[in-house]
Design a protein around this motif. Structure first.
Motif, PDB file in Angstrom:
ATOM      1  N   ALA A 118       0.856  -1.192   0.000  1.00 16.07           N
ATOM      2  CA  ALA A 118       0.000   0.000   0.000  1.00 16.07           C
ATOM      3  C   ALA A 118       0.889   1.239   0.000  1.00 16.07           C
ATOM      4  N   PRO A 119       1.309   1.706  -1.174  1.00 14.96           N
ATOM      5  CA  PRO A 119       2.273   2.808  -1.243  1.00 14.96           C
ATOM      6  C   PRO A 119       1.786   4.102  -0.594  1.00 14.96           C
ATOM      7  N   GLY A 120       0.481   4.279  -0.494  1.00 12.24           N
ATOM      8  CA  GLY A 120      -0.042   5.503   0.086  1.00 12.24           C
ATOM      9  C   GLY A 120      -0.269   5.455   1.576  1.00 12.24           C
ATOM     10  N   TYR A 121       0.154   4.382   2.238  1.00 13.38           N
ATOM     11  CA  TYR A 121      -0.090   4.235   3.681  1.00 13.38           C
ATOM     12  C   TYR A 121       0.952   5.051   4.436  1.00 13.38           C
ATOM     13  N   THR A 122       0.575   6.252   4.832  1.00 12.94           N
ATOM     14  CA  THR A 122       1.526   7.256   5.310  1.00 12.94           C
ATOM     15  C   THR A 122       2.313   6.811   6.529  1.00 12.94           C
ATOM     16  N   ALA A 123       1.677   6.101   7.438  1.00 10.01           N
ATOM     17  CA  ALA A 123       2.367   5.699   8.662  1.00 10.01           C
ATOM     18  C   ALA A 123       3.624   4.885   8.369  1.00 10.01           C
ATOM     19  N   LEU A 124       3.634   4.167   7.253  1.00  9.32           N
ATOM     20  CA  LEU A 124       4.800   3.360   6.921  1.00  9.32           C
ATOM     21  C   LEU A 124       6.010   4.225   6.560  1.00  9.32           C
ATOM     22  N   LEU A 125       5.775   5.426   6.036  1.00  9.39           N
ATOM     23  CA  LEU A 125       6.896   6.348   5.822  1.00  9.39           C
ATOM     24  C   LEU A 125       7.507   6.761   7.151  1.00  9.39           C
ATOM     25  N   GLN A 126       6.656   6.949   8.138  1.00  8.40           N
ATOM     26  CA  GLN A 126       7.147   7.253   9.481  1.00  8.40           C
ATOM     27  C   GLN A 126       8.008   6.112  10.011  1.00  8.40           C
ATOM     28  N   ALA A 127       7.515   4.885   9.857  1.00  7.66           N
ATOM     29  CA  ALA A 127       8.275   3.715  10.317  1.00  7.66           C
ATOM     30  C   ALA A 127       9.600   3.595   9.569  1.00  7.66           C
ATOM     31  N   LYS A 128       9.565   3.834   8.277  1.00  8.37           N
ATOM     32  CA  LYS A 128      10.784   3.771   7.473  1.00  8.37           C
ATOM     33  C   LYS A 128      11.787   4.822   7.953  1.00  8.37           C
ATOM     34  N   ALA A 129      11.300   6.024   8.227  1.00  9.28           N
ATOM     35  CA  ALA A 129      12.181   7.084   8.712  1.00  9.28           C
ATOM     36  C   ALA A 129      12.798   6.729  10.056  1.00  9.28           C
ATOM     37  N   ARG A 130      12.006   6.116  10.915  1.00 11.15           N
ATOM     38  CA  ARG A 130      12.525   5.709  12.226  1.00 11.15           C
ATOM     39  C   ARG A 130      13.681   4.720  12.063  1.00 11.15           C
ATOM     40  N   ALA A 131      13.512   3.756  11.164  1.00 11.45           N
ATOM     41  CA  ALA A 131      14.562   2.768  10.936  1.00 11.45           C
ATOM     42  C   ALA A 131      15.791   3.406  10.310  1.00 11.45           C
ATOM     43  N   GLU A 132      15.580   4.302   9.362  1.00 13.30           N
ATOM     44  CA  GLU A 132      16.709   4.976   8.713  1.00 13.30           C
ATOM     45  C   GLU A 132      17.493   5.826   9.710  1.00 13.30           C
ATOM     46  N   ALA A 133      16.781   6.510  10.588  1.00 10.86           N
ATOM     47  CA  ALA A 133      17.470   7.304  11.605  1.00 10.86           C
ATOM     48  C   ALA A 133      18.296   6.413  12.518  1.00 10.86           C
ATOM     49  N   ALA A 134      17.733   5.280  12.907  1.00 12.30           N
ATOM     50  CA  ALA A 134      18.456   4.359  13.784  1.00 12.30           C
ATOM     51  C   ALA A 134      19.699   3.807  13.115  1.00 12.30           C
ATOM     52  N   GLN A 135      19.662   3.665  11.792  1.00 12.42           N
ATOM     53  CA  GLN A 135      20.810   3.149  11.054  1.00 12.42           C
ATOM     54  C   GLN A 135      21.781   4.243  10.638  1.00 12.42           C
ATOM     55  N   GLY A 136      21.510   5.468  11.060  1.00 12.10           N
ATOM     56  CA  GLY A 136      22.432   6.561  10.796  1.00 12.10           C
ATOM     57  C   GLY A 136      22.222   7.295   9.494  1.00 12.10           C
ATOM     58  N   ASP A 137      21.157   6.974   8.754  1.00  8.61           N
ATOM     59  CA  ASP A 137      20.879   7.642   7.482  1.00  8.61           C
ATOM     60  C   ASP A 137      19.912   8.793   7.747  1.00  8.61           C
ATOM     61  N   THR A 138      20.451   9.872   8.320  1.00  2.53           N
ATOM     62  CA  THR A 138      19.605  10.997   8.734  1.00  2.53           C
ATOM     63  C   THR A 138      18.937  11.660   7.545  1.00  2.53           C
ATOM     64  N   ALA A 139      19.633  11.802   6.429  1.00  2.00           N
ATOM     65  CA  ALA A 139      19.054  12.467   5.259  1.00  2.00           C
ATOM     66  C   ALA A 139      17.816  11.728   4.770  1.00  2.00           C
ATOM     67  N   ALA A 140      17.912  10.400   4.675  1.00  2.00           N
ATOM     68  CA  ALA A 140      16.766   9.619   4.230  1.00  2.00           C
ATOM     69  C   ALA A 140      15.626   9.694   5.238  1.00  2.00           C
ATOM     70  N   ALA A 141      15.975   9.662   6.524  1.00  2.00           N
ATOM     71  CA  ALA A 141      14.946   9.740   7.562  1.00  2.00           C
ATOM     72  C   ALA A 141      14.205  11.066   7.490  1.00  2.00           C
ATOM     73  N   LEU A 142      14.934  12.168   7.329  1.00  2.00           N
ATOM     74  CA  LEU A 142      14.291  13.474   7.223  1.00  2.00           C
ATOM     75  C   LEU A 142      13.413  13.549   5.983  1.00  2.00           C
ATOM     76  N   ALA A 143      13.868  12.972   4.882  1.00  2.00           N
ATOM     77  CA  ALA A 143      13.072  13.006   3.652  1.00  2.00           C
ATOM     78  C   ALA A 143      11.773  12.227   3.824  1.00  2.00           C
ATOM     79  N   ASP A 144      11.858  11.028   4.397  1.00  2.00           N
ATOM     80  CA  ASP A 144      10.650  10.208   4.535  1.00  2.00           C
ATOM     81  C   ASP A 144       9.699  10.767   5.583  1.00  2.00           C
ATOM     82  N   LEU A 145      10.244  11.230   6.702  1.00  2.00           N
ATOM     83  CA  LEU A 145       9.370  11.783   7.729  1.00  2.00           C
ATOM     84  C   LEU A 145       8.776  13.114   7.271  1.00  2.00           C
ATOM     85  N   GLY A 146       9.545  13.887   6.524  1.00  2.00           N
ATOM     86  CA  GLY A 146       9.001  15.110   5.953  1.00  2.00           C
ATOM     87  C   GLY A 146       7.868  14.823   4.987  1.00  2.00           C
TER      88      GLY A 146
END
Length: 446
Positions: A252-280
């Motif tokens: 479900a590409p439009g399921y917004t909460a999953l972008l939040q989850a993806k950003a959380r994982a990216e931040a934890a893995q040190g990919d701050t740029a990707a996390a900011l993009a997805d959470l934004g």
């Protein structure tokens, strides 16, 4: 989530009511643990039937019901269904102005059919949960169950209110009744949360896997993947969290909460740029207060203080809008003020919140506000209450560690810091680094 059968026009409308009730908690009141912290944030899991791309079917349902009610304005079931749709749309769009609309049509439904109107009563319970008026939600849910004791979804709404009122054993009984009546995605997700609250994350994952297997469509699949991602993230496993988030987005590409989850994982893995993009992107789609706050804290952790303050100002504005539309402030606002605003205001909010919502995260918020105002002895009692169910929350342990530091108990501080980082070393964009530094200063290992 929709039911799988279509037994006729009136029965189908009743099925729509049941479907809306089934996701009432995830829209409005209290299963979700905060994606950063493991503490309840906006008290809401995203709806299993939330937007998943390809337009907005809920808006279409609302329009159809409104058209029908113009022709037949005294249809109690249509009014109840519209009220539930409004409650759901408030969550989907982060627009609490739907709540007064929901109350108006639900009360009209009840006036048209005062007896045995379980749909309107269940809708009023879901609305009260959304507004964090859990005592009222409990009363309405009990009345709804009395009117229809064989509707599984009503037991879910009942469990939601009981959970937020700190009546965990009664809530577990209501969830078990819901599972017995209908072991589907909504009931299994609630069962998962019962286990998570007790610290049994293995059972929580098993139940969410069962919920995924039972998923009736892409939105249900996305919903289950989101909570499997959250369970992984809260347990310090960002790789699995990212995998679950991506699997959900594939469904479900439009399921917004999953972008939040993806950003959380990216931040934890040190990919701050990707996390900011997805959470934004998630925040631009649906400016949920929790997304806004998390984005602000991620900006702050990255040293981008101007952007962080913009998000904090938006969070404050959203809190005012929620209050103006009948939503009670509690732990979200209290923790925000304790961390980014006025500790005294945090304490006032937390005290009021605990009276109306004696849930574990309300105890944690009060503990943190008391600590921030220099009242560590009282804070420790509240911190102990927050952890009394056995919940594995890194944030709760961090808060208790800082309280123990204030009391001068170095051994207890070290133990709680170690517990927080063992549960999830990435539990918060700001506090995780504080915990690591504090433990290192005590001679421990982060």
């Amino acid at each position: 989530m929709r039911t799988r059968s279509n037994p006729g026009p009136r029965a189908a409308l009743s099925a729509a009511v049941t479907a809306a009730l089934a996701v009432g908690l995830f829209l409005t009141g209290g299963l979700g643990l905060s994606p950063w912290t493991g503490a309840s944030n906006d008290h809401a899991r995203p709806a299993a039937s939330g937007p998943s791309g390809g337009g907005d079917p809920l808006a279409a349902d609302i329009s159809t019901l409104q058209d029908g009610l113009r022709r037949q304005p005294q249809d109690p079931l249509a009014l109840a269904t519209l009220g539930l749709d409004y409650v759901q749309q408030a969550r989907n769009t982060a627009d609490p102005t739907y709540y007064p609309k929901a109350e108006e049509v639900l009360q009209r439904s009840l006036a048209q059919q005062p007896q045995d109107n379980f749909a309107a009563l269940g809708g009023l319970a879901a609305l009260a949960n959304g507004r964090h008026d859990f005592a009222r939600a409990l009363d309405q849910a009990r009345r709804a169950v009395a009117a229809n004791p064989y509707n599984s979804s009503l037991y879910g709404t009942l469990a939601d209110a009981l959970t937020q009122l700190g009546r965990y054993d009664e809530a577990a009984d209501a969830v078990q009744r819901m599972v017995d009546l209908h072991p589907g995605t909504p009931s299994l997700a609630r069962a998962s949360y019962v286990a998570e609250l007790r610290g049994d994350t293995g059972t929580a994952r098993t139940d969410m896997r069962r919920a995924l297997q039972d998923a009736a469509g892409p939105a249900d699949q996305a919903f289950a993947h989101y909570y499997l991602a959250e369970l992984a993230g809260n347990s310090g496993d960002p790789a699995t969290e990212l995998k679950e988030a991506e699997a959900g987005l594939a469904a479900a590409p439009g399921y917004t909460a999953l972008l939040q989850a993806k950003a959380r994982a990216e931040a934890a893995q040190g990919d701050t740029a990707a996390a900011l993009a997805d959470l934004g992107a998630a925040t631009r789609r649906v400016p949920q207060p929790e997304y806004v706050l998390q984005l602000g804290e991620l900006y702050q952790a990255a040293g981008r203080t101007r952007e962080a303050e913009q998000q904090y100002q938006l969070f404050r504005a959203e809190q005012r809008l929620l209050t103006d539309n009948g939503v009670a402030q509690d732990s979200d606002a209290a923790l925000f003020e304790a961390d980014h605003g006025s500790p005294e205001q945090a304490l006032a909010i937390a005290r009021t919140g605990l009276r109306t919502r004696p849930f574990l995260d309300s105890h944690d918020a009060l503990a943190w506000a008391l600590h921030r105002t220099g009242q560590d002895r009282a804070a420790l009692a509240e911190a102990d209450q927050a952890l009394a169910q056995g919940t594995r929350s890194a944030l709760f342990h961090f808060h208790r560690a800082m309280i123990q530091a204030g009391l001068g108990d170095t051994a207890a501080e070290r133990a709680d810091l170690g517990a927080a980082l063992a549960i999830n070393p990435h539990f918060h964009p700001l506090h995780a680094a504080e915990a690591t530094a504090a433990l290192a200063a005590l001679g421990g290992q982060g």
